[in-house]
Design a protein around this motif. Sequence first.
Motif, PDB file in Angstrom:
ATOM      1  N   HIS A   1      -5.153  66.785  12.209  1.00  0.00           N
ATOM      2  CA  HIS A   1      -4.156  66.652  13.145  1.00  0.00           C
ATOM      3  C   HIS A   1      -3.777  65.289  13.193  1.00  0.00           C
ATOM      4  O   HIS A   1      -4.905  64.200  13.171  1.00  0.00           O
ATOM      5  CB  HIS A   1      -4.015  67.503  13.994  1.00  0.00           C
ATOM      6  CG  HIS A   1      -5.030  67.509  15.091  1.00  0.00           C
ATOM      7  ND1 HIS A   1      -5.222  66.744  15.779  1.00  0.00           N
ATOM      8  CD2 HIS A   1      -5.900  68.394  15.201  1.00  0.00           C
ATOM      9  CE1 HIS A   1      -6.203  66.983  16.640  1.00  0.00           C
ATOM     10  NE2 HIS A   1      -6.891  68.140  16.213  1.00  0.00           N
TER      11      HIS A   1
ATOM     12  N   TRP B   1       0.828  74.097   9.955  1.00  0.00           N
ATOM     13  CA  TRP B   1       0.489  74.535  11.117  1.00  0.00           C
ATOM     14  C   TRP B   1      -0.823  75.432  11.242  1.00  0.00           C
ATOM     15  O   TRP B   1      -0.890  76.530  10.624  1.00  0.00           O
ATOM     16  CB  TRP B   1       1.659  75.123  11.897  1.00  0.00           C
ATOM     17  CG  TRP B   1       2.765  73.996  12.209  1.00  0.00           C
ATOM     18  CD1 TRP B   1       3.769  73.647  11.448  1.00  0.00           C
ATOM     19  CD2 TRP B   1       2.683  73.067  13.463  1.00  0.00           C
ATOM     20  NE1 TRP B   1       4.499  72.707  12.026  1.00  0.00           N
ATOM     21  CE2 TRP B   1       3.917  72.474  13.380  1.00  0.00           C
ATOM     22  CE3 TRP B   1       2.055  73.076  14.509  1.00  0.00           C
ATOM     23  CZ2 TRP B   1       4.431  71.481  14.163  1.00  0.00           C
ATOM     24  CZ3 TRP B   1       2.565  72.088  15.639  1.00  0.00           C
ATOM     25  CH2 TRP B   1       3.835  71.339  15.433  1.00  0.00           C
TER      26      TRP B   1
ATOM     27  N   LYS C   1      -2.157  75.011  18.894  1.00  0.00           N
ATOM     28  CA  LYS C   1      -1.612  74.834  17.866  1.00  0.00           C
ATOM     29  C   LYS C   1      -1.571  73.273  17.332  1.00  0.00           C
ATOM     30  O   LYS C   1      -0.954  72.677  18.247  1.00  0.00           O
ATOM     31  CB  LYS C   1      -0.122  75.452  18.032  1.00  0.00           C
ATOM     32  CG  LYS C   1       0.395  76.320  16.875  1.00  0.00           C
ATOM     33  CD  LYS C   1       1.397  77.224  17.181  1.00  0.00           C
ATOM     34  CE  LYS C   1       2.606  76.523  17.758  1.00  0.00           C
ATOM     35  NZ  LYS C   1       3.577  76.373  16.838  1.00  0.00           N
ATOM     36  N   ALA C   2      -1.498  72.907  16.418  1.00  0.00           N
ATOM     37  CA  ALA C   2      -1.542  71.532  15.762  1.00  0.00           C
ATOM     38  C   ALA C   2      -1.068  71.762  14.205  1.00  0.00           C
ATOM     39  O   ALA C   2      -1.170  72.475  13.625  1.00  0.00           O
ATOM     40  CB  ALA C   2      -2.753  70.853  16.034  1.00  0.00           C
ATOM     41  N   LYS C   3      -0.415  70.373  13.937  1.00  0.00           N
ATOM     42  CA  LYS C   3       0.060  70.389  12.559  1.00  0.00           C
ATOM     43  C   LYS C   3      -1.053  69.622  11.747  1.00  0.00           C
ATOM     44  O   LYS C   3      -1.556  68.414  12.209  1.00  0.00           O
ATOM     45  CB  LYS C   3       1.437  69.449  12.616  1.00  0.00           C
ATOM     46  CG  LYS C   3       1.949  69.538  11.392  1.00  0.00           C
ATOM     47  CD  LYS C   3       3.244  68.794  11.376  1.00  0.00           C
ATOM     48  CE  LYS C   3       3.994  68.945  10.124  1.00  0.00           C
ATOM     49  NZ  LYS C   3       5.215  68.107  10.032  1.00  0.00           N
TER      50      LYS C   3
ATOM     51  N   TYR D   1      -2.800  67.870   8.460  1.00  0.00           N
ATOM     52  CA  TYR D   1      -2.466  67.177   7.355  1.00  0.00           C
ATOM     53  C   TYR D   1      -3.523  67.382   6.320  1.00  0.00           C
ATOM     54  O   TYR D   1      -4.656  67.252   6.727  1.00  0.00           O
ATOM     55  CB  TYR D   1      -2.149  65.808   7.318  1.00  0.00           C
ATOM     56  CG  TYR D   1      -1.102  65.609   8.460  1.00  0.00           C
ATOM     57  CD1 TYR D   1       0.356  65.479   7.738  1.00  0.00           C
ATOM     58  CD2 TYR D   1      -1.064  65.612   9.831  1.00  0.00           C
ATOM     59  CE1 TYR D   1       1.473  65.269   8.417  1.00  0.00           C
ATOM     60  CE2 TYR D   1       0.278  65.475  10.444  1.00  0.00           C
ATOM     61  CZ  TYR D   1       1.331  65.354   9.809  1.00  0.00           C
ATOM     62  OH  TYR D   1       2.592  65.158  10.688  1.00  0.00           O
TER      63      TYR D   1
END
Lengths: 112, 874
Positions: A27, A67, A75-77, A79
């Motif tokens: 993230h 996500w 919760k995190a996005k 990459y």
Amino acid sequence: MGNKTDVWQGTLALMILKTIETLGPQHGYGIARRIEQTSGHKLLVNYGTLYPALLKLEQEGYVKSSWGLSDNNRKAKFYQLTRSGRKQIEREAREWNETTAILAKFLSPDEA
Amino acid sequence: MTKRREGIGDELRAHIDAHVDDNIRAGMTPDEARRQALIALGGVDQVKEQVRDSRAGAWLDTVVRDCRFALRMSRKNSGFTVVVVLTLALGIAANTTVLSWISATLLNPIPGVAHTSDLVTVARGDRSDHPSPPFSYLDLRDLSERTHTFSGLLGYHEDYMSLTGVAKPERIYGALTTANYFDLLGVRPILGRAFLPEEGTSRAGGAVIVIGYTVWQNHFAGDPQIVGKTIQINRHPYTVIGVAPRDFNGCKTGLRTDLWIPLSMDRDVWESDRPARRGSFWLNVLGKLRPGVTKNQAQAELNLLMRGIAERFPEDHRDSPNEISLDPLWRSPFGINVYLYKILPMLLGLAGVLLLLACANVASLLLVRSVGRRREIAIRLGMGASRLQIIRQFLIESLLLGLLGGTAAIVITVWTSRSLVDFFPPSSIPLTNGAHIDQRVLFVTIAVSILAALIFGILPALRSSSLPVQSVLKEETTSVSLTLHKGRLLSGLVVAQISLSLVLLVCAGLFTRSLQKAQQSDPGFEASHLLLASYELSPAGYTRATSVAFNRQVLSKLSALPGVESVTLADFSPLSFSIHTDYLQIEGYVPQPHESMEISRAIVGPNYFRTLRTSVISGREFTEADTVDSQLVAVVNQAFVDRYWPGEDAIGKQVTDGPGRFTIVGVARNAKYRLLTYPAEPVIYLPMYQAYRSTQDTTIHLRTTGDPRAMASSVEETIHQLNRELPLFNVNPLSVTMQLGTLFGRVAATFAGSFGLLAMLLAAVGIYGVVAYSTRQRAREIGIRMALGAEKSGIYRLIVGQGFRLTLTGLVVGTALALAFTRLLKAQLFGVSETDAITFASVGLLLAGVALLACHIPARRATRLDPMVALRYE
């Protein structure tokens, strides 16, 4: 904090890509911390430029995001590198190596 | 998982949470941990903003934001918005109205046929505004068989027919056509089929008919089984083989045809045998060029072929010129375009000038308003807005105004596009009214709105975006005055408005005077107290002999009616495009090579000249005694004598018309039968009882002592006493029907006039706005002047003088422009020069007066200014 420098223009993207390559899906906060760590805390990542840079990489198709849950269950996005992202790292790394090699020739003492 | 789309906000929240966790792990209190995390991020909203700006469609966002702002601004200044939108709407609507006519006539000459660019009309002889049909069937057949440049030639002849065999016979405009008519045009019947080749050549099996959509609906209630049924035309039965599409009204622009019959049926429809006669020129011809063939090549080929035909059949082609000319449909000599192609582009030019004026007007309003917005703009510039952003904001506001104006214009045009038909007096001319807002008009309206917005928006936008921020912000709002530069720009716009409105007013004046001259000009007959009424005998079953007998009865019955001064018959009526022509041979006159001997020919009853009050200069007029049994006689007009027998005595000379040799027994004064603005042309008159032709209508001309309308019912009664079945049509006073003779003058005068008045109003508002504004800005200066003892009259002169200098400059520039512009109108003017001094002078004076009035109001307000209030106001 006075001796910290901002990330140089144009290098942030490569650092982000390389970091993701090393760490795997990560993230934004994690990427920033990792860049600062890797630089031995000599670099300071400006979050105001980090997120636009991530968005740009995503739009260019070098990373994709999804996500998920972070280490401490938040919760995190995340990459993740794409195939063209990997190629981009190779390309950019080669260019950087060439650039630094050229500069090194200028700066090395036996050139004088 | 919720379906909600996570955005940048969620991502940043996760970022902060992760940072807070780290900080707590590093030993901070939760509050301190959150505080430090937020500091490190540097403001959630700023990051969001940066992310948003780097997104792909970011520009769209800002445009939407600008639009929203523009809408808010326009709602806040609703008065300003209404004025601007209305101004633009009128300017744009003027253009779209004329454009809708152009689109319906010049650009879409055959409704229902999409591609007409390869179609040309084929004419023979000199170009004329009112050509008679140029080809015989045999000539057309020979040309079609030999041509290589055309993929086909079609011929048609149109006239009224009667739908008989029904309770009330009805006159319907129909056409006899070659069999390839529908196929060549590419028109497919919506029911049934078009003609077969053999139906065009042989009477046996040729009794078939294609009916128009309107006839199908009105007379057969849209019967889906109509194909195969029989209907009667001029008392002969025809089998319906097809129904034409709704849009298709024949191929003569502006006139609607509702029936089509193969031309082999000429004998049944009109009791004549023209398809078999090479010398009967009765067909209008339309050709479809082969791909890649130019108009000139085709013309050269047809000329060659026609010359060959004329050499083989010299008897039939001696009296008429055989030079072929081809015309694209937009300026075809057949139909309404021959008039419209000159007048509509001119009106569009005037409308364009009006729109330019409206743009100048709106630009000056925007400029004045932008001065009031200097602080707002300076603040935005000071806060880091780029010049481009300011210009974009201004242009978006302008575009919004332009598009609002365009939308309003379309609403106006829905109504005005139909107005062209209102200029036609009541008559039986079967006009189409296809003018409406089509795709082309809609598209151009939008384009014009955007273009206009750019024209009026760009100056204020550029000007406003280059503000010296510092000095503006330091200024007190109330002391903001026009900078010299902006003042000059505004003055320029006022001058532009005055000069453009002068151009439009001069055109309006010239057209109006030209129309007046035409209406006051002597037509050569007296129109008042004349009632017209027409009937048609051959569809009602009359032969030549019974027709003449019937006409005699009509005349004797009508002349006995009380209130009738005199009465006569004719096969036409003046100034309604109904006079016919014949090819004549004139004794002692040798035509020039290619000179057309096609001459207007009127068939008139006894007492025609007495009833119309057209004096007979020498000799006599027709009497009851001029019959088939007596010597063939004719009357010619003065123009005829001047042209063909100059300086000679016409009485006793002979003219050959077809099989008959007519001896001239009288010379009449010139009278105008086509357009009042045309010079008098040669006319030959033949006596009705000798030269009666059954194919044409008969029109009663009744001179009354009182109101001609009052006689209408007794005329109808009289005719019905003679024949209960015979329909009378076009029962109108001549003074009404002859308005057709000034039709195009009235269209031009009405439109140029309304454009001119609108222009004057706009210019007045423009000059008022600018003078009032600058007076308000100079309140302090005026206050000081008054405090120092300036006279009120001096102040008044100061203000009015400013406005008047602008007006004078505008008048000078406008006069120069108008002189250049009116040269283009020369051909359309009648009895008035395009540099008419009276028009120029009176328009100049009028405009000066209006401008003075517009300056007077703010000037008087300035003199009432209380110097103390003006000064304290600062």
